[in-house]
Design a protein around this motif. Structure first.
Motif, PDB file in Angstrom:
ATOM      1  N   GLU A  93       0.876  -1.305  -0.067  1.00 43.65           N
ATOM      2  CA  GLU A  93      -0.042   0.086   0.177  1.00 43.65           C
ATOM      3  C   GLU A  93       0.929   1.276  -0.059  1.00 43.65           C
ATOM      4  OE1 GLU A  93      -3.604   2.020  -0.149  1.00 43.65           O
ATOM      5  OE2 GLU A  93      -3.071  -0.067  -0.535  1.00 43.65           O
ATOM      6  N   SER A  95       1.956   5.179   0.356  1.00 38.73           N
ATOM      7  CA  SER A  95       1.534   6.414   1.439  1.00 38.73           C
ATOM      8  C   SER A  95       1.200   7.396   0.696  1.00 38.73           C
ATOM      9  CB  SER A  95       2.773   6.738   2.154  1.00 38.73           C
ATOM     10  OG  SER A  95       3.709   7.146   1.201  1.00 38.73           O
ATOM     11  N   CYS A 189      -7.608  11.101   0.274  1.00 44.05           N
ATOM     12  CA  CYS A 189      -6.534  10.375   0.882  1.00 44.05           C
ATOM     13  C   CYS A 189      -5.193  11.108   0.971  1.00 44.05           C
ATOM     14  CB  CYS A 189      -6.230   9.242  -0.041  1.00 44.05           C
ATOM     15  SG  CYS A 189      -5.852   9.787  -1.685  1.00 44.05           S
ATOM     16  N   SER A 196      -8.990   5.195   3.895  1.00 44.70           N
ATOM     17  CA  SER A 196      -7.857   4.856   4.541  1.00 44.70           C
ATOM     18  C   SER A 196      -7.282   4.894   5.810  1.00 44.70           C
ATOM     19  CB  SER A 196      -6.676   4.990   3.281  1.00 44.70           C
ATOM     20  OG  SER A 196      -6.617   6.479   3.294  1.00 44.70           O
ATOM     21  N   ARG A 205      -8.477   0.206   9.748  1.00 39.43           N
ATOM     22  CA  ARG A 205      -8.722   1.157   8.742  1.00 39.43           C
ATOM     23  C   ARG A 205     -10.270   1.046   8.545  1.00 39.43           C
ATOM     24  NH1 ARG A 205      -4.220   2.791   5.281  1.00 39.43           N
ATOM     25  NH2 ARG A 205      -2.330   1.568   6.014  1.00 39.43           N
ATOM     26  N   ALA A 207     -11.663   1.338   5.408  1.00 40.22           N
ATOM     27  CA  ALA A 207     -12.209   0.752   4.301  1.00 40.22           C
ATOM     28  C   ALA A 207     -13.620   1.078   3.901  1.00 40.22           C
ATOM     29  CB  ALA A 207     -11.845  -0.735   4.445  1.00 40.22           C
ATOM     30  N   TYR A 296      -8.412  -3.827   1.035  1.00 40.27           N
ATOM     31  CA  TYR A 296      -7.248  -4.265   0.402  1.00 40.27           C
ATOM     32  C   TYR A 296      -5.808  -3.774   1.176  1.00 40.27           C
ATOM     33  CZ  TYR A 296      -8.159   0.317  -1.459  1.00 40.27           C
ATOM     34  OH  TYR A 296      -8.590   1.611  -1.614  1.00 40.27           O
ATOM     35  N   TYR A 297      -6.164  -2.936   2.225  1.00 39.68           N
ATOM     36  CA  TYR A 297      -5.134  -2.567   2.930  1.00 39.68           C
ATOM     37  C   TYR A 297      -4.342  -3.531   3.958  1.00 39.68           C
ATOM     38  CZ  TYR A 297      -8.038   1.741   2.100  1.00 39.68           C
ATOM     39  OH  TYR A 297      -8.895   2.618   1.695  1.00 39.68           O
ATOM     40  N   ASP A 299      -2.601  -5.197   6.907  1.00 42.33           N
ATOM     41  CA  ASP A 299      -2.979  -5.049   8.256  1.00 42.33           C
ATOM     42  C   ASP A 299      -1.924  -6.316   9.034  1.00 42.33           C
ATOM     43  OD1 ASP A 299      -4.145  -7.567   7.889  1.00 42.33           O
ATOM     44  OD2 ASP A 299      -6.174  -6.883   7.681  1.00 42.33           O
ATOM     45  N   PRO A 307      -2.843  -4.009  -3.776  1.00 42.79           N
ATOM     46  CA  PRO A 307      -4.020  -3.085  -4.120  1.00 42.79           C
ATOM     47  C   PRO A 307      -4.630  -3.043  -5.591  1.00 42.79           C
ATOM     48  CG  PRO A 307      -1.902  -1.686  -4.382  1.00 42.79           C
ATOM     49  CD  PRO A 307      -1.658  -3.353  -3.904  1.00 42.79           C
ATOM     50  N   ASP A 368      -5.971   6.714  -3.667  1.00 40.04           N
ATOM     51  CA  ASP A 368      -6.490   5.473  -2.984  1.00 40.04           C
ATOM     52  C   ASP A 368      -7.968   5.064  -3.762  1.00 40.04           C
ATOM     53  OD1 ASP A 368      -7.147   3.373  -1.271  1.00 40.04           O
ATOM     54  OD2 ASP A 368      -8.400   4.816  -0.039  1.00 40.04           O
TER      55      ASP A 368
END
Length: 534
Positions: A93, A95, A189, A196, A205, A207, A296-297, A299, A307, A368
């Motif tokens: 992901e 930034s 984002c 996000s 998140r 999401a 899709y972030y 974790d 992504p 994002d």
């Protein structure tokens, strides 16, 4: 035809013998058996970096085929990018950020129009110029869908901003006179709270647990920033594209806080054509398997998620088609191919195709995906009509009762969220109506292209702007927000009693850049804005 078929059948039958000349043309001929004859593969287009099909490729070898299989370098590039992400141990992901900016944090909850709640939120913002003593020279600059707060370079972030040539001393937004503020909208984002961001209730998140947004929600969050800066009244609310929608929404929400309005290439309500275009962008993004319903972030359980870059790339290509114009592309690209000496390809081949491919590839990881979904949906929901505003006020009143309970729980209750925040499909899908004929269409009240009389509902909804000076600009080559939509704004304001409306429409003789004219035309767009503000 018969002779042709006979020739094909004869050519298809393998010969028992094949003449082979192993040493060249001067070496005696040798009769040699052949197991199967195969035509050499023509290298029509560049294959992948190794020059062969991937091991798991679905393409079968073209043994015995009349023609070789085409190669697809554009798909190879997408697969290669996915493979690169999968190989990262720290998570793919990016930034999402545009550089250094100021951050306003609100610890007060924000109730949203469709019942969702942000228990707290951040607004990324930047400013240029000096706020005068009585704080009366502030201009709030609203952004388009994908823009950050970085409209102009700063000491901490010297990178040129998206309106770099429009902001500065003696420029349209004259920083020797005005204090210009630009924010990244909520849902974005680039520093503002969006999908996000982490939900303070559980540290995860948002999401697609992020609530549905409206243009008015974004403006309310911006007003919280103005409160923090102790700015009670804006000199002007200025915006283009989605920013033009926000600038009108700001005036309608708080007419006593906005001195004047500039809406460039915007609309007073979203119309079916632009809604349809944004729908297609969301669909190609959401069907990307890597979108994963928005989760899709990376974790703690999975730091190696990929992504939905392929869906984002296609969505951006569709969007780019709507941002620029046919006349400009005719001059710029015409029907020229990137390399006319090579056989045609199914991958980008014409110059216009390579341009779109580059635009999508460049952007697919700069923004994002969930922010694109939420903000584009907020654009679809925009409507300043009186009926829509009345329904929203009623819904907000009903949902206000939930806010204390929801915040006290300090967690998301799934049942309550379903009741207040979610949008659902209609129970009965659309069916074509047989009685919809030409006569019915000709009697429709929704025909702003051919009628200069705006609907009464819209006139009532914008009545609070009757005394607010307004600049409304449109561009004839704009296909996303056609010029008739800006004429609708101007006509509506005038019918509401506003006698201070400046309406300017740039014809194709002035600008061929389509919707993106507001980013590029300093002379016409910038010049008109400067005169209006002065």
């Amino acid at each position: 035809m018969a002779s042709a078929r006979s020739f094909i059948r004869a050519a298809a039958r393998p010969s028992p013998l094949s003449v082979h000349r192993p040493g060249g043309p001067n070496v005696p001929l040798i009769a040699r058996p052949v197991v199967q004859q195969r035509m050499p593969v023509r290298r029509l287009h560049r294959e992948n970096s190794k020059g062969t099909q991937p091991a798991d490729s679905p393409i079968k070898p073209d043994i015995g085929s009349s023609n070789p299989a085409l190669s697809f370098p554009c798909l190879d590039a997408v697969e290669s990018r996915s493979a690169t992400f999968s190989a990262r141990s720290s998570g793919p992901e990016p930034s999402y950020t545009s550089g250094e900016h100021e951050t306003f944090h609100s610890s007060e909850p924000l109730l949203l129009d469709w019942g969702g709640i942000l228990p707290e939120f951040d607004i990324a913002w930047e400013a240029w110029g000096t706020l005068n003593a009585d704080r009366s020279n502030a201009i709030l600059l609203h952004t388009g869908l994908s823009a950050s707060s970085h409209a102009h370079s700063t000491v901490s972030n010297p990178k040129p901003g998206w309106w770099e040539k429009f902001i500065g001393p003696d420029l349209p937004l004259d920083t020797s006179k005005y204090f210009v503020i630009c924010t990244n909208v909520i849902g974005g984002c680039y520093g503002s709270t969006g999908p996000s961001s982490k939900d303070p209730a559980n540290g995860q998140r948002y999401a697609t647990r992020f609530p549905i947004l409206t243009m008015e929600d974004m403006v309310r969050a911006q007003f919280k920033l103005l409160d923090h800066l102790k700015i009670q009244r804006l000199y002007a609310s200025v915006g283009s594209s989605m920013g033009g929608m926000q600038s009108l929404a700001a005036g309608v929400l708080a007419p006593d806080r906005v001195g004047r309005i500039a809406s460039i290439s915007g609309c007073a309500r979203s119309h079916p054509y632009s809604i349809a275009l944004r729908h297609t962008q969301r669909q190609v993004l959401m069907v990307d398997p890597n979108w994963a319903r928005g989760f899709y972030y990376p974790d703690d359980t999975n730091t190696n998620r990929v992504p939905p870059h392929a869906g984002m790339k296609l969505a951006r290509e569709i969007a780019t088609v709507t941002y620029r114009s046919g006349p400009e592309w005719e001059q710029r690209f015409g029907r020229r191919r990137a390399d006319p000496r090579r056989p045609p390809a199914l991958c980008p081949d014409f110059l216009i195709e390579t341009y779109l491919d580059h635009a999508g590839e460049k952007w697919c990881l700069e923004y994002d995906a969930n922010s694109l979904l939420y903000i584009s949906k907020a654009m679809d929901l925009f409507d300043l009509g009186a009926a829509h505003q009345s329904m929203t006020r009623e819904r907000r009143g009903e949902n206000m009762a939930h806010i204390v309970e929801k915040l006290a729980q300090h967690k998301r209750d799934a049942d309550m969220d379903d009741a207040t925040c979610s949008l659902t499909l209609p129970e009965i899908p659309y069916e074509e109506q047989p009685e919809t004929d030409q006569q019915t269409l000709s009697q429709s009240q929704e025909r702003p292209r051919t009628s200069s009389v705006p609907p009464e509902d819209l006139v009532k909804g914008m009545a609070d702007l009757a005394s607010t000076p307004a600049l409304v600009m449109g561009v004839a080559s704009d296909i996303l927000f056609p010029a008739w939509q800006q004429r609708e704004i101007a006509d509506t304001l005038r019918r509401a009693g506003n006698r201070s409306v400046t309406h300017i429409e740039l014809g194709e003789d002035k600008s061929l850049f389509g919707h993106d004219t507001f980013l590029l035309d300093l002379e016409n767009v910038g010049g008109a804005l400067k005169r209006f503000l002065a």
